[in-house]
Write a protein that holds these residues in place. Sequence first.
Motif, PDB file in Angstrom:
ATOM      1  N   PRO A 160       4.672  16.788  -6.297  1.00 41.86           N
ATOM      2  CA  PRO A 160       3.927  18.469  -6.243  1.00 41.86           C
ATOM      3  C   PRO A 160       2.038  18.611  -5.646  1.00 41.86           C
ATOM      4  CG  PRO A 160       4.772  17.925  -7.628  1.00 41.86           C
ATOM      5  CD  PRO A 160       4.681  16.314  -7.829  1.00 41.86           C
ATOM      6  N   ALA A 161       1.388  17.233  -5.651  1.00 44.41           N
ATOM      7  CA  ALA A 161       0.492  17.500  -5.027  1.00 44.41           C
ATOM      8  C   ALA A 161       0.349  17.775  -4.073  1.00 44.41           C
ATOM      9  CB  ALA A 161      -0.770  16.046  -5.685  1.00 44.41           C
ATOM     10  N   ASP A 162       0.828  17.163  -3.377  1.00 43.59           N
ATOM     11  CA  ASP A 162       0.720  16.996  -1.530  1.00 43.59           C
ATOM     12  C   ASP A 162       2.177  17.227  -0.817  1.00 43.59           C
ATOM     13  OD1 ASP A 162       2.055  14.803  -1.981  1.00 43.59           O
ATOM     14  OD2 ASP A 162       0.111  13.360  -1.055  1.00 43.59           O
ATOM     15  N   GLY A 163       2.492  17.436  -1.405  1.00 43.81           N
ATOM     16  CA  GLY A 163       4.229  17.770  -0.791  1.00 43.81           C
ATOM     17  C   GLY A 163       4.718  16.979  -0.420  1.00 43.81           C
ATOM     18  N   SER A 164       4.455  15.704   0.043  1.00 42.87           N
ATOM     19  CA  SER A 164       4.591  14.091   0.037  1.00 42.87           C
ATOM     20  C   SER A 164       6.289  13.873   0.095  1.00 42.87           C
ATOM     21  CB  SER A 164       4.211  13.521   0.042  1.00 42.87           C
ATOM     22  OG  SER A 164       3.939  12.855  -1.119  1.00 42.87           O
ATOM     23  N   VAL A 165       6.607  13.093   0.436  1.00 41.66           N
ATOM     24  CA  VAL A 165       8.329  12.556   0.223  1.00 41.66           C
ATOM     25  C   VAL A 165       8.340  11.540  -0.337  1.00 41.66           C
ATOM     26  CG1 VAL A 165      11.249  12.720   0.382  1.00 41.66           C
ATOM     27  CG2 VAL A 165       9.407  14.405   1.375  1.00 41.66           C
ATOM     28  N   LEU A 166       9.082  11.007  -2.090  1.00 39.25           N
ATOM     29  CA  LEU A 166       9.356   9.725  -2.072  1.00 39.25           C
ATOM     30  C   LEU A 166      10.253   9.335  -1.322  1.00 39.25           C
ATOM     31  CD1 LEU A 166       8.843   9.983  -6.080  1.00 39.25           C
ATOM     32  CD2 LEU A 166       7.153   8.404  -4.234  1.00 39.25           C
TER      33      LEU A 166
ATOM     34  N   PRO B  15       0.701  -1.724   0.337  1.00 39.01           N
ATOM     35  CA  PRO B  15      -0.075   0.305   0.186  1.00 39.01           C
ATOM     36  C   PRO B  15       0.954   1.423   0.085  1.00 39.01           C
ATOM     37  CG  PRO B  15      -0.956  -1.218   1.560  1.00 39.01           C
ATOM     38  CD  PRO B  15       0.585  -2.418   1.503  1.00 39.01           C
ATOM     39  N   ASN B  16       0.418   2.695  -0.741  1.00 38.44           N
ATOM     40  CA  ASN B  16       1.046   3.097  -1.049  1.00 38.44           C
ATOM     41  C   ASN B  16       2.620   3.649  -1.890  1.00 38.44           C
ATOM     42  OD1 ASN B  16      -0.973   4.349   0.659  1.00 38.44           O
ATOM     43  ND2 ASN B  16      -0.296   4.073   3.036  1.00 38.44           N
ATOM     44  N   GLU B  17       2.443   2.219  -2.274  1.00 37.85           N
ATOM     45  CA  GLU B  17       3.943   2.005  -3.185  1.00 37.85           C
ATOM     46  C   GLU B  17       3.061   2.938  -4.195  1.00 37.85           C
ATOM     47  OE1 GLU B  17       4.569  -1.263  -4.090  1.00 37.85           O
ATOM     48  OE2 GLU B  17       5.741  -1.630  -3.095  1.00 37.85           O
ATOM     49  N   ILE B  18       4.434   3.534  -4.932  1.00 37.19           N
ATOM     50  CA  ILE B  18       4.146   4.037  -6.775  1.00 37.19           C
ATOM     51  C   ILE B  18       4.522   3.282  -7.719  1.00 37.19           C
ATOM     52  CG2 ILE B  18       3.997   6.538  -5.475  1.00 37.19           C
ATOM     53  CD1 ILE B  18       6.627   6.740  -8.454  1.00 37.19           C
TER      54      ILE B  18
ATOM     55  N   PRO C  11       9.350   3.190  -4.502  1.00 36.49           N
ATOM     56  CA  PRO C  11       9.361   4.436  -4.003  1.00 36.49           C
ATOM     57  C   PRO C  11       8.280   3.885  -3.515  1.00 36.49           C
ATOM     58  CG  PRO C  11      10.109   5.050  -6.284  1.00 36.49           C
ATOM     59  CD  PRO C  11      10.158   3.095  -6.004  1.00 36.49           C
ATOM     60  N   ILE C  12       7.968   5.049  -2.128  1.00 35.22           N
ATOM     61  CA  ILE C  12       6.702   4.805  -1.155  1.00 35.22           C
ATOM     62  C   ILE C  12       7.006   6.547  -0.432  1.00 35.22           C
ATOM     63  CG2 ILE C  12       6.222   4.010   0.960  1.00 35.22           C
ATOM     64  CD1 ILE C  12       8.235   2.280   1.497  1.00 35.22           C
ATOM     65  N   PRO C  13       5.542   7.693  -0.669  1.00 32.26           N
ATOM     66  CA  PRO C  13       5.674   8.647  -0.532  1.00 32.26           C
ATOM     67  C   PRO C  13       5.078   8.925   1.121  1.00 32.26           C
ATOM     68  CG  PRO C  13       3.410   7.601  -1.643  1.00 32.26           C
ATOM     69  CD  PRO C  13       4.218   6.716  -2.089  1.00 32.26           C
ATOM     70  N   VAL C  14       5.893   9.236   1.541  1.00 33.65           N
ATOM     71  CA  VAL C  14       5.491   9.879   2.922  1.00 33.65           C
ATOM     72  C   VAL C  14       5.475  11.173   3.476  1.00 33.65           C
ATOM     73  CG1 VAL C  14       6.838   9.930   5.157  1.00 33.65           C
ATOM     74  CG2 VAL C  14       7.946   7.899   3.119  1.00 33.65           C
ATOM     75  N   ALA C  15       4.344  11.105   4.114  1.00 32.94           N
ATOM     76  CA  ALA C  15       4.047  12.521   4.512  1.00 32.94           C
ATOM     77  C   ALA C  15       5.310  13.322   5.200  1.00 32.94           C
ATOM     78  CB  ALA C  15       3.147  12.582   5.484  1.00 32.94           C
TER      79      ALA C  15
ATOM     80  N   ALA D 297       5.370  13.273   8.840  1.00 27.07           N
ATOM     81  CA  ALA D 297       6.094  12.273   9.690  1.00 27.07           C
ATOM     82  C   ALA D 297       7.297  12.080   8.610  1.00 27.07           C
ATOM     83  CB  ALA D 297       4.860  11.230   9.086  1.00 27.07           C
ATOM     84  N   LEU D 298       7.788  12.535   8.293  1.00 29.29           N
ATOM     85  CA  LEU D 298       9.233  12.111   7.377  1.00 29.29           C
ATOM     86  C   LEU D 298      10.090  13.462   8.288  1.00 29.29           C
ATOM     87  CD1 LEU D 298      11.091  11.129   5.913  1.00 29.29           C
ATOM     88  CD2 LEU D 298      11.054  12.403   4.663  1.00 29.29           C
ATOM     89  N   ALA D 299       9.128  14.338   8.115  1.00 25.28           N
ATOM     90  CA  ALA D 299      10.206  15.384   9.234  1.00 25.28           C
ATOM     91  C   ALA D 299      10.402  14.876  10.937  1.00 25.28           C
ATOM     92  CB  ALA D 299       9.868  16.729   9.786  1.00 25.28           C
ATOM     93  N   ARG D 300       9.287  14.100  11.377  1.00 28.29           N
ATOM     94  CA  ARG D 300       9.767  13.984  12.860  1.00 28.29           C
ATOM     95  C   ARG D 300      10.770  12.868  13.259  1.00 28.29           C
ATOM     96  NH1 ARG D 300      11.083  12.233  16.974  1.00 28.29           N
ATOM     97  NH2 ARG D 300      10.245  12.472  18.900  1.00 28.29           N
ATOM     98  N   ALA D 301      10.165  11.765  11.720  1.00 28.40           N
ATOM     99  CA  ALA D 301      11.137  10.257  11.967  1.00 28.40           C
ATOM    100  C   ALA D 301      12.721  10.134  12.019  1.00 28.40           C
ATOM    101  CB  ALA D 301      11.199   9.615  11.132  1.00 28.40           C
ATOM    102  N   ARG D 302      13.470  11.392  11.529  1.00 28.94           N
ATOM    103  CA  ARG D 302      14.108  12.282  11.487  1.00 28.94           C
ATOM    104  C   ARG D 302      15.359  12.129  12.659  1.00 28.94           C
ATOM    105  NH1 ARG D 302      14.548  16.466   7.552  1.00 28.94           N
ATOM    106  NH2 ARG D 302      16.703  15.905   7.158  1.00 28.94           N
ATOM    107  N   PHE D 303      14.380  12.902  14.067  1.00 31.99           N
ATOM    108  CA  PHE D 303      14.735  12.321  15.415  1.00 31.99           C
ATOM    109  C   PHE D 303      14.333  11.452  16.279  1.00 31.99           C
ATOM    110  CE2 PHE D 303      14.926  16.369  12.757  1.00 31.99           C
ATOM    111  CZ  PHE D 303      15.706  17.550  13.504  1.00 31.99           C
ATOM    112  N   ALA D 304      16.104  11.382  16.830  1.00 34.43           N
ATOM    113  CA  ALA D 304      15.783  10.064  17.960  1.00 34.43           C
ATOM    114  C   ALA D 304      16.210  10.534  18.647  1.00 34.43           C
ATOM    115  CB  ALA D 304      15.763   8.630  17.044  1.00 34.43           C
ATOM    116  N   ASP D 305      16.409  10.024  19.796  1.00 38.97           N
ATOM    117  CA  ASP D 305      17.412   9.859  21.308  1.00 38.97           C
ATOM    118  C   ASP D 305      17.511   8.967  22.062  1.00 38.97           C
ATOM    119  OD1 ASP D 305      14.875  10.136  22.491  1.00 38.97           O
ATOM    120  OD2 ASP D 305      15.775  12.541  23.719  1.00 38.97           O
TER     121      ASP D 305
END
Length: 331
Positions: free
Chosen positions: A140-146, A3-6, A155-159, A162-170
Motif C-alpha cells: 500500500p505504501a508505494d505500490g511495489s509488488v511482492l 537487501p530489499n527483502e521483507i 519475498p522481495i518488493p519490486v517497483a 520495473a516489474l512491468a517492463r521485466a514481463r516483456f521480452a523478445d
Amino acid sequence: MIPNEIDPEQALAIPHRPGRHCGSSAIRDLLEFHGMMLTEAMCFGLGSGLGITYLALPDAPVPFLVHVRSLGYEERVFQALDIPFAWTSYASVDEGAQALDDLLDQGCPALLLTDIFHLPYFASRTHFPGHAIVAWERQPADGSVLVTDTERPAPIPVARAALARARFADLPPFVHAGNLFAPPSISARFSVERVATAIRHNARLLLEGGPCVGVAALDTWLDDLGRWEREGDWRWTTRFAYQVIERRGTGGGGFRKMYAEFLEEAALADPRIAELRLPQLMADSARCWTALAMALKAGSESECFPAELLADALQAVQASERCYVEAALAY
C-alpha cells in the motif's frame, strides 16, 4: 539478509521456500497456496522439464546459446495435473501492469515470466528472459509488488514499473508479452500413471526434433565448435554456456541432478523405474553435464580455445543422454 527483502514474519501467508529452478519452485509455491503439496523435483518432472536447445544468434552479444530445459515446461506441469492452463498476454506494458494490479487486489497470486535484466535485485548486465517468479500482493505504501524468486529466502518488493517492463521480452527462445497465469482456485489430479506418462514424454522430447533440439543439438554444437572460436568473444560465449548449464537456476548438471531426484521419488511408487536404473542413468548424465560445464568454465579462462576438451566433454554428454533415453523409452 538480501537487501530489499521483507521480514519473513510479515509474509506468513506466502508459502515460499528457497528452491533451485525458477519454474519448478514458482509452480510448487503456487500449488501450495492453493492447497496441493508437491516437491520441487516432482513439479519439474511432471513438466517434462529436460531439454536441449541450441541457438546460433549472429547479431547477439552471445552468438551461440544452449538451453538445457525444455520449452513449454510450465504448461505441461498443469496439464499433467488436469489443471486448465493458458498464459494470458498483453498488447502493452501498461496493460499488463494494470491487469496484474487487478488480480493481486482480488487475492490471486500470479505466475509470471520475466527477463532478469529488468529485475533490480539481480543487477544483471545480461538479458535472460523466461525467468519464472510469483507475484503475491501490492504494498500500500508505494505500490511495489511482492514477488518470490527461486533461491531467495523471502519475498522481495519490486517497483511496479520495473516489474512491468521485466514481463516483456523478445529474445529467443523465450519470448513473452506480459505472460501470467493467475487461477482463482486450483483442483488437481495426481497419479502414478501421470508420472509415467511424463517420463516417457520427456524421453521423446530429448530424442525428437530438428538439428537444434534434443540430443541431435549436441551434434550441431560439435560441428559448430570452430565457429565458437571464430565468431564473437569465445571467452564470454563459453562462460555464459557454463553459467546456463551449472549456475543459472538448474540445480546443477543442466537440470539432470534435480530430474534424478524426481526419478528417485517416482521409483518409490513404481519399482520398474528402479529396475530400469533410470535414477542412476540420469545421475550419470548430470555428472557429464557438470563436467562439460567445468570444461566451458576452464575454457573461458584459457589462453587458447579448448576445442578438444569441449569435444570430448560433449561426446560424453551425448553418450549418457542416449543411454538414458533408450532406457526411459523402454519404461
